[in-house]
Design a protein around this motif. Structure first.
Motif, short mmCIF file in Angstrom:
data_model
loop_
_atom_site.label_atom_id
_atom_site.label_comp_id
_atom_site.label_asym_id
_atom_site.label_seq_id
_atom_site.Cartn_x
_atom_site.Cartn_y
_atom_site.Cartn_z
N PHE A 3 -1.06 -4.25 -9.57
CA PHE A 3 -2.34 -4.21 -8.86
C PHE A 3 -2.21 -4.88 -7.49
O PHE A 3 -1.61 -5.96 -7.35
CB PHE A 3 -3.42 -4.91 -9.68
N ASP A 4 -2.77 -4.21 -6.50
CA ASP A 4 -2.80 -4.70 -5.12
C ASP A 4 -1.39 -4.82 -4.53
O ASP A 4 -1.19 -5.53 -3.54
CB ASP A 4 -3.51 -6.07 -5.02
N GLY A 5 -0.43 -4.11 -5.12
CA GLY A 5 0.94 -4.21 -4.67
C GLY A 5 1.30 -3.13 -3.66
O GLY A 5 0.49 -2.29 -3.28
N GLU A 6 2.59 -3.15 -3.24
CA GLU A 6 3.09 -2.19 -2.26
C GLU A 6 4.39 -1.54 -2.73
O GLU A 6 5.09 -0.94 -1.92
CB GLU A 6 3.29 -2.89 -0.91
N GLY A 7 4.71 -1.68 -4.02
CA GLY A 7 5.93 -1.09 -4.54
C GLY A 7 5.64 -0.09 -5.64
O GLY A 7 4.51 0.04 -6.12
N TRP A 66 -4.04 1.84 -6.96
CA TRP A 66 -3.79 2.90 -5.97
C TRP A 66 -3.71 2.26 -4.59
O TRP A 66 -4.56 1.46 -4.20
CB TRP A 66 -4.90 3.93 -6.00
N ASN A 67 -2.65 2.61 -3.85
CA ASN A 67 -2.48 2.10 -2.50
C ASN A 67 -2.64 3.27 -1.53
O ASN A 67 -1.77 4.16 -1.46
CB ASN A 67 -1.09 1.46 -2.36
N ALA A 68 -3.74 3.29 -0.81
CA ALA A 68 -4.04 4.41 0.07
C ALA A 68 -3.02 4.53 1.20
O ALA A 68 -2.67 5.64 1.63
CB ALA A 68 -5.45 4.27 0.63
N ALA A 69 -2.53 3.39 1.69
CA ALA A 69 -1.56 3.42 2.79
C ALA A 69 -0.26 4.09 2.36
O ALA A 69 0.38 4.79 3.14
CB ALA A 69 -1.30 2.01 3.30
N LEU A 70 0.14 3.86 1.11
CA LEU A 70 1.35 4.49 0.58
C LEU A 70 1.08 5.87 0.01
O LEU A 70 2.02 6.62 -0.26
CB LEU A 70 1.96 3.61 -0.53
N ALA A 71 -0.19 6.19 -0.21
CA ALA A 71 -0.58 7.43 -0.91
C ALA A 71 0.11 7.49 -2.26
O ALA A 71 0.69 8.51 -2.64
CB ALA A 71 -0.25 8.66 -0.07
N SER A 72 0.00 6.39 -3.01
CA SER A 72 0.71 6.31 -4.28
C SER A 72 0.06 5.26 -5.18
O SER A 72 -0.49 4.26 -4.71
CB SER A 72 2.18 5.93 -4.05
N TYR A 73 0.12 5.53 -6.50
CA TYR A 73 -0.10 4.44 -7.42
C TYR A 73 1.04 3.45 -7.23
O TYR A 73 2.15 3.82 -6.81
CB TYR A 73 -0.14 4.94 -8.87
#
Length: 630
Positions: free
Chosen positions: A483-487, A472-479
């Motif tokens: 892991f630890d990714g941004e896509g 889960w990426n809180a900055a993107l508000a998305s799974y």
């Protein structure tokens, strides 16, 4: 009648111009122009005998068409996989019917039959039409010629190692037709209104050939065509779906049946290899195998529509295939549950519209794809939910798979999309490991399997903790995809469908919005952002992912948006209701192998989800996959 050179096409037909016919053992692609441009026999994964779709000059084809210009329309006969193509010329109208002969077991026992028989029937409906025939088999993917031998009343024979092709034709044929090596049979005839002609291409391998006669007036061939029509209509008549867009669902289940290898129950991903995901590119893969990943959706489609026999046969194949391998599961297997042949390139073929290399075999068989454990175990659990019973060996196998999941889930893998950029910690793979353990705990609770409940419960909780913290990426508000990714990738849509989280939960809702925003194009979805898979070039939108989005909408109760999007996706099908693997959103052109089983499975499950949401699902559908995973 004197021979004259046949005009070979200078270019390639669009993939959407093809139809598929078959007998649940092999399948042929026939173009709108009446050219059979692809056929592997005696099995889906055998070397091709006709491969013009991958090389217009060297691949070989079996063409029947009017001699002059024509307009064309086509359809499948109602409830069947018998193809009727109608050519309208300046002087008349001609109908070509293509079908493989099929029959029930009683009929097979009553009379000798070849391994396969393709029947091609010509009828002049109005006026008169001059017809050209060209048959040019090129065995082993066009690598060698097959010279015809005149067998008199048995027609023409092409010897291909232990296999023999027998061509009978009521249109006179002779060697030549512009072929430099004398392998091509060609001929012409003019048909008047009411006249019929029949051709039969029969396949025999490793035994004395049984060559079924055409009959002086084609009466014997007509009996086999009519028998095949009845067989398909009886099969399609068992479909229990009564929801919206029934014709599209029926065509999809007929396509899935066609892609089922009857002797084992395996369902191939597609009957073709190397149809490109990008024109001129290198993303050309062999899909003539069975992916374990496809299992849970395909089983649900069969079961939900009332095809219990096919569902049970496929599950049996799945479990038998996995039982043969005592190490980690492979991603795909051949028709008998064995590892597929090693991937290799066929350098002598030009490729579809110059898309090279042409490949046979699939190196993805050697990848680690952890999600398949969840899909396989979910298939078995779904079978049990529907009233099925596991035998002791199947129960032991599932327990062993649970142990493997506990050991492997922390490992990186290549993931659902089979990227060739290395191994990563794919969030979807972890989620499906959670599904595997969750379903095993359910099976253990009902006494179907014996597992270490405490261990599996602990590992399941640890997987969820890992997903919620690193997936889960809180900055993107998305799974995210890794892991630890941004896509993101489209597999994240399945978190709700598999019941990992509720469709209305804030995290899942914002994930769906992010996936749509980054990957959506005109109601279609890309699998993942372009150029992120370690391969040169790009690809088109993935048909299956668009249907996943429809299912998500329906399961959230957004019926009208789901129906509107579903109808839009149906408009992307070709004129026969068939789909390839991918669609170019800019042009609507098909890309990738065709027809694609996964695309049609997605259509069926999306329709079932809409029907259930509308409250008018069939009796079979209400007990199915979508309801069980809510």
């Amino acid at each position: 009648m004197p021979d004259r050179p046949q005009r070979l096409p200078a270019s390639y037909a669009p993939i959407a111009d093809y139809a598929v016919v078959g007998d649940c053992r092999c399948a042929a692609l026939v173009s709108k122009a009446g050219s059979l441009d692809w056929l592997c026999a005696p099995r889906f994964d055998s070397p091709a005998i006709f491969a013009a779709i991958l090389d217009a000059q060297r691949g070989g084809r079996f063409s029947i068409r009017p001699a002059g210009p024509f307009a064309v329309s086509r359809r499948y006969l109602e409830g069947t996989n018998l193809l009727a193509t109608t050519f309208t010329t300046a002087r008349g109208v001609l109908r070509l019917t293509d079908a493989f002969a099929v029959a029930d077991m009683a009929e097979r026992r009553r009379e000798p039959r070849p391994d396969h028989e393709l029947l091609r029937k010509l009828e002049c409906l109005e006026g008169e039409v001059e017809v050209e025939v060209c048959c040019d088999p090129r065995p082993d993917f066009g690598a060698r010629p097959a010279r015809p031998r005149d067998r008199r009343r048995l027609g023409w024979a092409f010897e291909i190692g232990p296999q023999v092709l027998y061509l009978q034709s009521q249109i006179p044929l002779a060697p030549g037709g512009g072929s430099p090596d004398g392998t091509r049979l060609a001929g012409q005839a003019t048909l008047g209104a009411g006249e019929r002609r029949y051709l039969s291409l029969a396949f025999a391998c490793g035994a004395p050939a049984a060559i079924p006669p055409l009959g002086a007036a084609g009466e014997h061939a007509e009996v086999r065509l009519e028998r095949s029509r009845r067989w398909w209509q009886a099969w399609s008549g068992r479909c229990r779906y009564e929801g919206a867009r029934r014709e599209a669902v029926l065509r999809s289940i007929l396509a899935l049946k066609l892609l089922t290898y009857a002797p084992s129950g395996a369902v191939v991903a597609a009957p073709t290899t190397s149809l490109p995901e990008e024109l001129g590119g290198s993303r050309n893969w062999d899909y003539r195998y069975c992916w374990l990943r496809d299992a849970s959706w395909t089983l649900a489609a069969f079961f939900d529509l009332g095809y219990q026999e096919e569902g049970k046969a496929f599950l049996s194949w799945l479990l038998d295939a996995t039982r043969l391998h005592h190490r980690e599961l492979g991603a795909l297997y051949d028709l008998f549950g064995r590892e597929p042949a090693a991937e290799r390139e066929l350098g002598h073929l030009a490729g579809y519209r110059g898309s090279r290399p042409v490949r046979v075999g699939n190196a993805a068989a050697g990848q680690l794809q952890l999600d398949i454990y969840g899909e396989l175990i979910e298939s078995a659990a779904d079978f049990v939910r529907r009233g099925g019973e596991l035998d002791s060996s199947q129960a032991r196998l599932l327990a062993r798979l649970g142990d493997l999941v506990c050991r492997l889930w922390r490992s990186p893998d290549e993931g659902i999309w089979e990227k060739r950029s290395g191994r990563f910690h794919h969030t979807y793979s972890k989620m499906m490991c959670w599904v595997a353990l969750d379903r095993l705990l359910d099976l253990a609770k009902s006494g179907r399997v014996q597992v270490d409940v405490e261990r599996l419960g602990r590992e399941r909780a640890e997987i969820r903790t890992a997903i919620e913290s690193r997936g889960w990426n809180a900055a993107l508000a998305s799974y995210v995809d890794v892991f630890d990714g941004e896509g993101v990738d489209a597999s994240l849509l399945l978190f709700g469908i598999y019941g990992y989280c509720d469709e209305g939960s804030p995290r899942f809702a914002s994930t769906v919005a992010r996936v749509e925003r980054e990957l959506g194009r005109d109601d279609l979805l890309y699998r993942y952002p372009p150029a992120s898979d370690g391969l040169p070039g790009g690809e088109s939108a993935f048909v299956l992912c668009g249907f996943w989005a429809v299912e998500c909408l329906a399961r959230r109760g957004e019926v009208e948006p789901a129906m509107a999007r579903f109808d839009h996706l149906l408009a992307f099908a070709n004129d026969l209701g068939l789909y390839a693997e991918e669609i170019d959103p800019a042009t609507g052109a098909f890309r990738g192998n065709f027809p694609q089983a996964f695309s049609h499975v997605g259509l069926i499950n999306a329709a079932l989800a809409i029907a259930e949401a509308q409250g008018r699902s069939s009796p079979a559908a209400t007990a199915g996959k979508t309801g069980a995973r809510a």
